[in-house]
Design a protein around this motif. Structure first.
Motif, PDB file in Angstrom:
ATOM      1  N   ALA A   1      72.264  96.087  86.214  1.00  0.00           N
ATOM      2  CA  ALA A   1      73.275  96.950  86.496  1.00  0.00           C
ATOM      3  C   ALA A   1      72.979  96.901  87.882  1.00  0.00           C
ATOM      4  CB  ALA A   1      72.816  98.290  86.169  1.00  0.00           C
ATOM      5  N   VAL A   2      73.877  97.024  89.191  1.00  0.00           N
ATOM      6  CA  VAL A   2      74.370  96.761  90.336  1.00  0.00           C
ATOM      7  C   VAL A   2      73.684  98.121  90.782  1.00  0.00           C
ATOM      8  CG1 VAL A   2      73.407  95.949  92.575  1.00  0.00           C
ATOM      9  CG2 VAL A   2      73.169  95.001  90.611  1.00  0.00           C
ATOM     10  N   GLY A   3      73.299  99.063  91.911  1.00  0.00           N
ATOM     11  CA  GLY A   3      73.956 100.818  91.573  1.00  0.00           C
ATOM     12  C   GLY A   3      73.013 101.090  92.524  1.00  0.00           C
TER      13      GLY A   3
ATOM     14  N   ALA B   1      74.357 105.369  90.075  1.00  0.00           N
ATOM     15  CA  ALA B   1      75.771 105.125  89.377  1.00  0.00           C
ATOM     16  C   ALA B   1      76.205 103.885  90.383  1.00  0.00           C
ATOM     17  CB  ALA B   1      76.770 106.490  91.077  1.00  0.00           C
ATOM     18  N   VAL B   2      77.402 103.645  89.538  1.00  0.00           N
ATOM     19  CA  VAL B   2      78.095 102.040  90.130  1.00  0.00           C
ATOM     20  C   VAL B   2      79.376 101.909  90.447  1.00  0.00           C
ATOM     21  CG1 VAL B   2      77.940  99.863  88.774  1.00  0.00           C
ATOM     22  CG2 VAL B   2      75.407 101.065  88.450  1.00  0.00           C
ATOM     23  N   THR B   3      79.175 101.372  91.107  1.00  0.00           N
ATOM     24  CA  THR B   3      81.147 101.556  92.072  1.00  0.00           C
ATOM     25  C   THR B   3      81.665 100.630  91.975  1.00  0.00           C
ATOM     26  OG1 THR B   3      80.347 103.338  92.648  1.00  0.00           O
ATOM     27  CG2 THR B   3      81.672 102.721  93.734  1.00  0.00           C
ATOM     28  N   ALA B   4      82.545  99.688  91.038  1.00  0.00           N
ATOM     29  CA  ALA B   4      83.096  98.627  91.731  1.00  0.00           C
ATOM     30  C   ALA B   4      83.585  98.733  93.054  1.00  0.00           C
ATOM     31  CB  ALA B   4      84.234  98.240  90.417  1.00  0.00           C
ATOM     32  N   ARG B   5      83.333  97.364  93.513  1.00  0.00           N
ATOM     33  CA  ARG B   5      83.787  97.500  94.978  1.00  0.00           C
ATOM     34  C   ARG B   5      85.373  96.647  94.655  1.00  0.00           C
ATOM     35  NH1 ARG B   5      83.892  99.920  99.484  1.00  0.00           N
ATOM     36  NH2 ARG B   5      82.951  97.938 101.029  1.00  0.00           N
ATOM     37  N   TYR B   6      86.562  96.401  95.429  1.00  0.00           N
ATOM     38  CA  TYR B   6      87.340  95.739  95.267  1.00  0.00           C
ATOM     39  C   TYR B   6      88.343  95.284  96.933  1.00  0.00           C
ATOM     40  CZ  TYR B   6      90.604  99.511  95.064  1.00  0.00           C
ATOM     41  OH  TYR B   6      91.537 100.354  95.084  1.00  0.00           O
ATOM     42  N   TRP B   7      88.637  93.901  96.752  1.00  0.00           N
ATOM     43  CA  TRP B   7      89.801  93.970  98.317  1.00  0.00           C
ATOM     44  C   TRP B   7      90.762  94.785  98.455  1.00  0.00           C
ATOM     45  CZ3 TRP B   7      88.444  92.992 102.650  1.00  0.00           C
ATOM     46  CH2 TRP B   7      89.335  92.051 103.821  1.00  0.00           C
ATOM     47  N   ASP B   8      90.863  95.539  99.199  1.00  0.00           N
ATOM     48  CA  ASP B   8      92.762  95.778  99.177  1.00  0.00           C
ATOM     49  C   ASP B   8      93.613  95.106  99.893  1.00  0.00           C
ATOM     50  OD1 ASP B   8      95.040  97.668  99.852  1.00  0.00           O
ATOM     51  OD2 ASP B   8      94.075 100.023  99.707  1.00  0.00           O
TER      52      ASP B   8
ATOM     53  N   ASP C   1      86.543 100.959  97.170  1.00  0.00           N
ATOM     54  CA  ASP C   1      85.663 101.867  95.941  1.00  0.00           C
ATOM     55  C   ASP C   1      87.061 101.914  95.166  1.00  0.00           C
ATOM     56  OD1 ASP C   1      83.619 101.615  97.491  1.00  0.00           O
ATOM     57  OD2 ASP C   1      83.452 104.090  98.179  1.00  0.00           O
ATOM     58  N   GLY C   2      86.312 101.093  93.639  1.00  0.00           N
ATOM     59  CA  GLY C   2      86.953 101.214  92.507  1.00  0.00           C
ATOM     60  C   GLY C   2      85.832 102.733  91.775  1.00  0.00           C
ATOM     61  N   HIS C   3      86.050 102.299  90.060  1.00  0.00           N
ATOM     62  CA  HIS C   3      85.873 103.383  89.362  1.00  0.00           C
ATOM     63  C   HIS C   3      84.182 103.292  89.819  1.00  0.00           C
ATOM     64  CE1 HIS C   3      85.518 105.493  86.080  1.00  0.00           C
ATOM     65  NE2 HIS C   3      84.708 105.603  85.692  1.00  0.00           N
TER      66      HIS C   3
ATOM     67  N   GLU D   1      69.288 105.643  97.029  1.00  0.00           N
ATOM     68  CA  GLU D   1      68.892 104.085  97.408  1.00  0.00           C
ATOM     69  C   GLU D   1      69.293 102.959  96.317  1.00  0.00           C
ATOM     70  OE1 GLU D   1      63.749 105.119  98.873  1.00  0.00           O
ATOM     71  OE2 GLU D   1      64.274 104.765  96.546  1.00  0.00           O
ATOM     72  N   PRO D   2      69.683 101.726  97.193  1.00  0.00           N
ATOM     73  CA  PRO D   2      69.805 100.944  95.810  1.00  0.00           C
ATOM     74  C   PRO D   2      69.032 100.462  95.041  1.00  0.00           C
ATOM     75  CG  PRO D   2      69.994 100.059  98.319  1.00  0.00           C
ATOM     76  CD  PRO D   2      69.653 101.480  98.215  1.00  0.00           C
ATOM     77  N   VAL D   3      69.317 100.432  93.817  1.00  0.00           N
ATOM     78  CA  VAL D   3      68.195  99.536  92.867  1.00  0.00           C
ATOM     79  C   VAL D   3      69.372  98.104  91.761  1.00  0.00           C
ATOM     80  CG1 VAL D   3      66.892 101.231  93.560  1.00  0.00           C
ATOM     81  CG2 VAL D   3      68.689 101.381  91.149  1.00  0.00           C
ATOM     82  N   ILE D   4      68.241  97.668  91.612  1.00  0.00           N
ATOM     83  CA  ILE D   4      69.005  96.702  90.165  1.00  0.00           C
ATOM     84  C   ILE D   4      67.809  96.723  88.620  1.00  0.00           C
ATOM     85  CG2 ILE D   4      69.086  94.268  89.467  1.00  0.00           C
ATOM     86  CD1 ILE D   4      69.205  93.336  92.554  1.00  0.00           C
ATOM     87  N   VAL D   5      68.570  97.490  87.662  1.00  0.00           N
ATOM     88  CA  VAL D   5      68.295  97.756  87.082  1.00  0.00           C
ATOM     89  C   VAL D   5      68.395  97.072  85.110  1.00  0.00           C
ATOM     90  CG1 VAL D   5      67.871  99.751  85.336  1.00  0.00           C
ATOM     91  CG2 VAL D   5      67.915 100.583  87.260  1.00  0.00           C
ATOM     92  N   GLN D   6      67.146  95.803  85.338  1.00  0.00           N
ATOM     93  CA  GLN D   6      67.546  95.732  83.633  1.00  0.00           C
ATOM     94  C   GLN D   6      67.000  96.104  82.549  1.00  0.00           C
ATOM     95  OE1 GLN D   6      65.081  92.972  82.209  1.00  0.00           O
ATOM     96  NE2 GLN D   6      67.096  92.085  80.993  1.00  0.00           N
ATOM     97  N   GLY D   7      67.554  96.186  81.838  1.00  0.00           N
ATOM     98  CA  GLY D   7      67.426  96.499  80.781  1.00  0.00           C
ATOM     99  C   GLY D   7      68.357  97.032  79.147  1.00  0.00           C
ATOM    100  N   ARG D   8      68.774  97.548  78.334  1.00  0.00           N
ATOM    101  CA  ARG D   8      68.786  97.991  77.153  1.00  0.00           C
ATOM    102  C   ARG D   8      70.299  98.551  76.810  1.00  0.00           C
ATOM    103  NH1 ARG D   8      63.717  97.466  75.346  1.00  0.00           N
ATOM    104  NH2 ARG D   8      63.044  95.230  74.610  1.00  0.00           N
TER     105      ARG D   8
END
Length: 158
Positions: free
Chosen positions: A8-10, A32-39, A47-49, A73-80
């Motif tokens: 997860a990147v958020g 918080a992980v927010t989807a981004r899309y091109w309008d 920003d999406g959901h 701060e922007p972080v990357i989390v890897q896990g279960r």
């Protein structure tokens, strides 16, 4: 064993909470992980959901998380991934948790200075002088003259 592994990147949404437990250190924070899309209509990114995850870290990862992360701060989390459902006061609640295996700053947004955390040293070895790694001067036959280089005494551990 089948487990759902996620990356997860958020951004850190809450200050990490650190606790010393009987099983070892534990820390948690909200991600918080927010989807981004091109309008296409506005011709801009939007920003999406936003999905929120509770990230759990244990042992040394918990200690390092509490010392390294702050809100925003922007972080990357890897896990279960663990999706839990619960009934509280008659209402059904669903939460998505990540049992983290690794956490790091997202360097796409800035820089970070890594500092290795040393293990508690039981015996300190005597310090030895740094070897001379420079190129020998022209006309010298060896890496360094014996008169100019101090000789290191052998290390004796007690």
């Amino acid at each position: 064993m089948n487990e759902t592994m996620v990356c997860a990147v958020g951004r850190v949404a809450t200050q990490p909470v650190y606790r010393e437990m009987a099983s070892g250190p534990s820390a948690r924070f909200r991600l918080a992980v927010t989807a981004r899309y091109w309008d296409r209509e506005k011709n801009t990114w939007a920003d999406g959901h936003t999905n929120f995850f509770t990230v759990w870290a244990n042992r040394q990862l918990a200690t390092n998380t509490a010392a390294s992360l702050t809100v925003g701060e922007p972080v990357i989390v890897q896990g279960r991934l663990k999706v839990r459902t619960d009934v509280r006061e008659g209402q059904s609640w669903t939460s998505a948790d990540i049992d983290a295996l690794s956490i790091g700053h997202d360097l796409a947004w800035g820089t970070s200075a890594f500092r290795r955390v040393g293990k508690a040293e039981t015996a300190t070895a005597p310090t030895q002088p740094e070897p001379n790694w420079e190129t020998p001067p022209v006309g010298s036959s060896g890496p360094a003259d014996a008169q100019t280089q101090p000789q290191a005494e052998p290390a004796v551990l007690t």
